[in-house]
Design an enzyme around this catalytic site. Structure first.
Site, PDB file in Angstrom:
ATOM      1  N   ASN A 174     -10.219  -0.282  -0.627  1.00 54.87           N
ATOM      2  CA  ASN A 174      -8.758  -0.181  -0.626  1.00 54.87           C
ATOM      3  C   ASN A 174      -8.222  -0.741  -1.947  1.00 54.87           C
ATOM      4  O   ASN A 174      -8.257  -1.949  -2.173  1.00 54.87           O
ATOM      5  CB  ASN A 174      -8.212  -0.969   0.576  1.00 54.87           C
ATOM      6  CG  ASN A 174      -6.700  -0.875   0.703  1.00 54.87           C
ATOM      7  OD1 ASN A 174      -6.015  -0.401  -0.201  1.00 54.87           O
ATOM      8  ND2 ASN A 174      -6.174  -1.347   1.826  1.00 54.87           N
ATOM      9  N   HIS A 186      -3.710   7.230   2.129  1.00 55.39           N
ATOM     10  CA  HIS A 186      -4.054   5.894   1.641  1.00 55.39           C
ATOM     11  C   HIS A 186      -5.423   5.531   2.209  1.00 55.39           C
ATOM     12  O   HIS A 186      -5.718   5.833   3.372  1.00 55.39           O
ATOM     13  CB  HIS A 186      -2.987   4.902   2.108  1.00 55.39           C
ATOM     14  CG  HIS A 186      -3.337   3.474   1.844  1.00 55.39           C
ATOM     15  ND1 HIS A 186      -3.675   3.027   0.590  1.00 55.39           N
ATOM     16  CD2 HIS A 186      -3.431   2.401   2.679  1.00 55.39           C
ATOM     17  CE1 HIS A 186      -3.949   1.734   0.660  1.00 55.39           C
ATOM     18  NE2 HIS A 186      -3.818   1.327   1.906  1.00 55.39           N
ATOM     19  N   CYS A 227       0.813  -1.230   0.000  1.00 59.24           N
ATOM     20  CA  CYS A 227       0.000   0.000   0.000  1.00 59.24           C
ATOM     21  C   CYS A 227       0.839   1.270   0.000  1.00 59.24           C
ATOM     22  O   CYS A 227       0.327   2.356  -0.262  1.00 59.24           O
ATOM     23  CB  CYS A 227      -0.969  -0.007   1.174  1.00 59.24           C
ATOM     24  SG  CYS A 227      -2.176  -1.323   1.024  1.00 59.24           S
TER      25      CYS A 227
HETATM   26  O1  UT7 Z   1      -3.911  -1.157   3.352  1.00 60.83           O
HETATM   27  C1  UT7 Z   1      -3.069  -2.013   4.036  1.00 60.83           C
HETATM   28  C2  UT7 Z   1      -3.247  -1.906   5.454  1.00 60.83           C
HETATM   29  N1  UT7 Z   1      -4.467  -2.519   5.872  1.00 60.83           N
HETATM   30  C3  UT7 Z   1      -5.174  -1.951   6.792  1.00 60.83           C
HETATM   31  O2  UT7 Z   1      -4.855  -0.857   7.193  1.00 60.83           O
HETATM   32  C4  UT7 Z   1      -6.352  -2.695   7.377  1.00 60.83           C
HETATM   33  C5  UT7 Z   1      -6.310  -2.583   8.869  1.00 60.83           C
HETATM   34  N2  UT7 Z   1      -7.335  -3.310   9.566  1.00 60.83           N
HETATM   35  C6  UT7 Z   1      -8.646  -2.911   9.559  1.00 60.83           C
HETATM   36  O3  UT7 Z   1      -9.023  -2.003   8.837  1.00 60.83           O
HETATM   37  C7  UT7 Z   1      -9.602  -3.594  10.511  1.00 60.83           C
HETATM   38  O4  UT7 Z   1      -8.873  -4.337  11.436  1.00 60.83           O
HETATM   39  C8  UT7 Z   1     -10.645  -4.502   9.819  1.00 60.83           C
HETATM   40  C9  UT7 Z   1     -11.638  -3.655   9.050  1.00 60.83           C
HETATM   41  C10 UT7 Z   1      -9.950  -5.492   8.904  1.00 60.83           C
HETATM   42  C11 UT7 Z   1     -11.435  -5.273  10.883  1.00 60.83           C
HETATM   43  O5  UT7 Z   1     -12.089  -4.365  11.761  1.00 60.83           O
HETATM   44  P1  UT7 Z   1     -11.972  -4.541  13.338  1.00 60.83           P
HETATM   45  O6  UT7 Z   1     -12.792  -3.489  13.944  1.00 60.83           O
HETATM   46  O7  UT7 Z   1     -10.511  -4.589  13.675  1.00 60.83           O
HETATM   47  O8  UT7 Z   1     -12.687  -5.923  13.555  1.00 60.83           O
HETATM   48  P2  UT7 Z   1     -12.070  -7.243  14.220  1.00 60.83           P
HETATM   49  O9  UT7 Z   1     -11.097  -7.898  13.312  1.00 60.83           O
HETATM   50  O10 UT7 Z   1     -11.647  -6.905  15.617  1.00 60.83           O
HETATM   51  O11 UT7 Z   1     -13.386  -8.152  14.308  1.00 60.83           O
HETATM   52  C12 UT7 Z   1     -14.488  -7.800  15.130  1.00 60.83           C
HETATM   53  C13 UT7 Z   1     -15.603  -8.822  14.896  1.00 60.83           C
HETATM   54  C14 UT7 Z   1     -15.117 -10.269  14.939  1.00 60.83           C
HETATM   55  O12 UT7 Z   1     -16.114 -11.042  15.534  1.00 60.83           O
HETATM   56  P3  UT7 Z   1     -15.997 -11.481  17.087  1.00 60.83           P
HETATM   57  O13 UT7 Z   1     -14.722 -12.258  17.173  1.00 60.83           O
HETATM   58  O14 UT7 Z   1     -15.937 -10.178  17.854  1.00 60.83           O
HETATM   59  O15 UT7 Z   1     -17.242 -12.271  17.309  1.00 60.83           O
HETATM   60  C15 UT7 Z   1     -15.012 -10.645  13.493  1.00 60.83           C
HETATM   61  O16 UT7 Z   1     -15.166 -12.027  13.268  1.00 60.83           O
HETATM   62  O17 UT7 Z   1     -16.153  -8.641  13.596  1.00 60.83           O
HETATM   63  C16 UT7 Z   1     -16.158  -9.884  12.889  1.00 60.83           C
HETATM   64  N3  UT7 Z   1     -16.006  -9.614  11.461  1.00 60.83           N
HETATM   65  C17 UT7 Z   1     -17.046  -9.356  10.654  1.00 60.83           C
HETATM   66  N4  UT7 Z   1     -18.367  -9.289  10.862  1.00 60.83           N
HETATM   67  C18 UT7 Z   1     -19.145  -8.983   9.812  1.00 60.83           C
HETATM   68  C19 UT7 Z   1     -14.856  -9.565  10.761  1.00 60.83           C
HETATM   69  N5  UT7 Z   1     -15.138  -9.265   9.472  1.00 60.83           N
HETATM   70  C20 UT7 Z   1     -16.483  -9.138   9.390  1.00 60.83           C
HETATM   71  C21 UT7 Z   1     -17.351  -8.852   8.326  1.00 60.83           C
HETATM   72  N6  UT7 Z   1     -18.678  -8.773   8.585  1.00 60.83           N
HETATM   73  N7  UT7 Z   1     -16.913  -8.614   7.071  1.00 60.83           N
END
Ligand code: UT7
Length: 329
Positions: A286, A256, A116
């Site tokens: 993204n 980004h 990225c």
């Molecule tokens: O460009 C390169 C760099 N990349 C980035 O900067 C991405 C950085 N990361 C992020 O943007 C975020 O971490 C994500 C958007 C990928 C995830 O968001 P989050 O708020 O960190 O969610 P999480 O991974 O902590 O997950 C929270 C919950 C989980 O469920 P439990 O374990 O709390 O029951 C996940 O399983 O959300 C669940 N979850 C979803 N639910 C519905 C994960 N993906 C989804 C989804 N729909 N698509």
């Protein structure tokens, strides 16, 4: 000899027609529009369809648009750099295919891989080639067909990314405009936080690697989020301080587009109002190397001579950085 600066004289973009909405993703994986928009800011993303179409298809169309914007012929180009992690082939470089597709017969061409942060690193590489006096006109392209490395049964990654290409033309000038300063970082200790396990020389493609889905992007979302929020905010503030820029001196933050929450945190740290932040993540998701030039293309008509832009990115590698750029088309 007076110093030579590298300024952007043209910008262009290519977006595939197909729009993959959050609603459609709801039919593919266990997710919902509310979760995606509130956690990421993304509503829809573009997907490149059509057999035989890879990253060069988007990159060359974006490059042509940038050349038209600058009113420059392809045979005036000295070099082409394509930032991408989804090249058409491992080799030849996607930039070579672009060279052929746009008819830039005199240009030498190569790819640059920094996930990225790819476009930022490519822009300073092209800028340095111009500042050295060796090149006069360099095309810098960010393009990625992220749909080619996504697992559309993994809700944690497939909702985040989209396909696009965008490009800028850099030209030499003796005015103090264009790339003024940059800060780039890498932390190779965290190579597994965001990566594609198979398909390289460590793990070439086999039946097993395909079966185990090792050719798809893998990300430790929460860890990357934490590092990205800190990294992008810190380096953006650092470039402001290094160049004595107060919040009022910054015309635009060009971030980004990985997650709206990361963008908001960066703007807050820089002391910038939301109106000064280019945000189009809702429409495109993204697009990896394409996000920053895509912003420049979308805001092309709103940019004025002398505007101070801070470009910032964070990505796999880990890689991150900022560029201070004075607009002077
Ligand atoms: O460009 C390169 C760099 N990349 C980035 O900067 C991405 C950085 N990361 C992020 O943007 C975020 O971490 C994500 C958007 C990928 C995830 O968001 P989050 O708020 O960190 O969610 P999480 O991974 O902590 O997950 C929270 C919950 C989980 O469920 P439990 O374990 O709390 O029951 C996940 O399983 O959300 C669940 N979850 C979803 N639910 C519905 C994960 N993906 C989804 C989804 N729909 N698509």
């Amino acid at each position: 000899m007076p110093p030579i600066y590298a300024k952007i004289t043209g910008v262009g973009k290519y977006l595939p027609d197909y729009i993959l909405t959050n609603k459609e993703l709801e039919t593919m994986v266990d997710t919902n529009d509310e979760w995606i928009t509130s956690r990421t800011g993304i509503s829809e993303r573009r997907i490149l369809k059509g057999e035989g179409r890879g990253t060069s298809y988007m990159a060359s169309r974006a490059a042509k648009a940038a050349l038209e914007d600058a009113d420059v012929d392809p045979d005036e180009i000295d070099a082409i750099i394509v930032a991408t992690v989804t090249p058409d082939y491992l080799f030849p470089a996607t930039a070579c295919l672009v060279q052929k597709q746009i008819g830039a017969d005199k240009a030498y061409a190569f790819d640059l891989s920094a996930a990225c942060s790819g476009f930022l690193f490519a822009l300073t590489t092209g800028g340095t080639m111009i500042e050295s006096g060796r090149a006069k006109k360099v095309l810098v392209i960010g393009a990625d067909k992220m749909s080619s490395i996504l697992d559309y049964s993994d809700r944690t990654t497939c909702i985040l990314f989209g396909d696009a290409g965008a490009a800028v033309l850099l030209e030499a000038t003796d005015e103090k405009v264009g790339i003024i300063d940059y800060i780039h970082y890498t932390d190779g200790d965290e190579d597994r936080m965001l990566y594609q396990p198979a398909g390289g020389s460590v793990m070439p493609a086999t039946e097993q690697t395909v079966e185990q889905k090792l050719h798809f992007l893998r990300q430790e979302g929460r860890s990357v989020f934490k590092r990205a929020t800190e990294g992008m905010a810190d380096v953006s503030l650092e470039i402001m301080e290094k160049n004595n820029l107060a919040p009022d001196d910054v015309s635009w933050l060009v971030p980004h587009q990985a997650n709206l929450r990361i963008i908001d945190a960066t703007a807050r740290r820089m002391g910038l109002d939301k109106e000064k932040v280019m945000i189009n993540i809702s429409k495109y998701g993204n697009t990896t190397s394409a996000t920053i030039p895509l912003c420049l293309a979308d805001w092309n008509d709103e940019l004025s001579e002398g505007d101070n832009l801070v470009l910032s990115a964070f990505g796999g590698g880990l890689t991150w950085g900022s560029i201070f750029l004075k607009w002077g088309k």
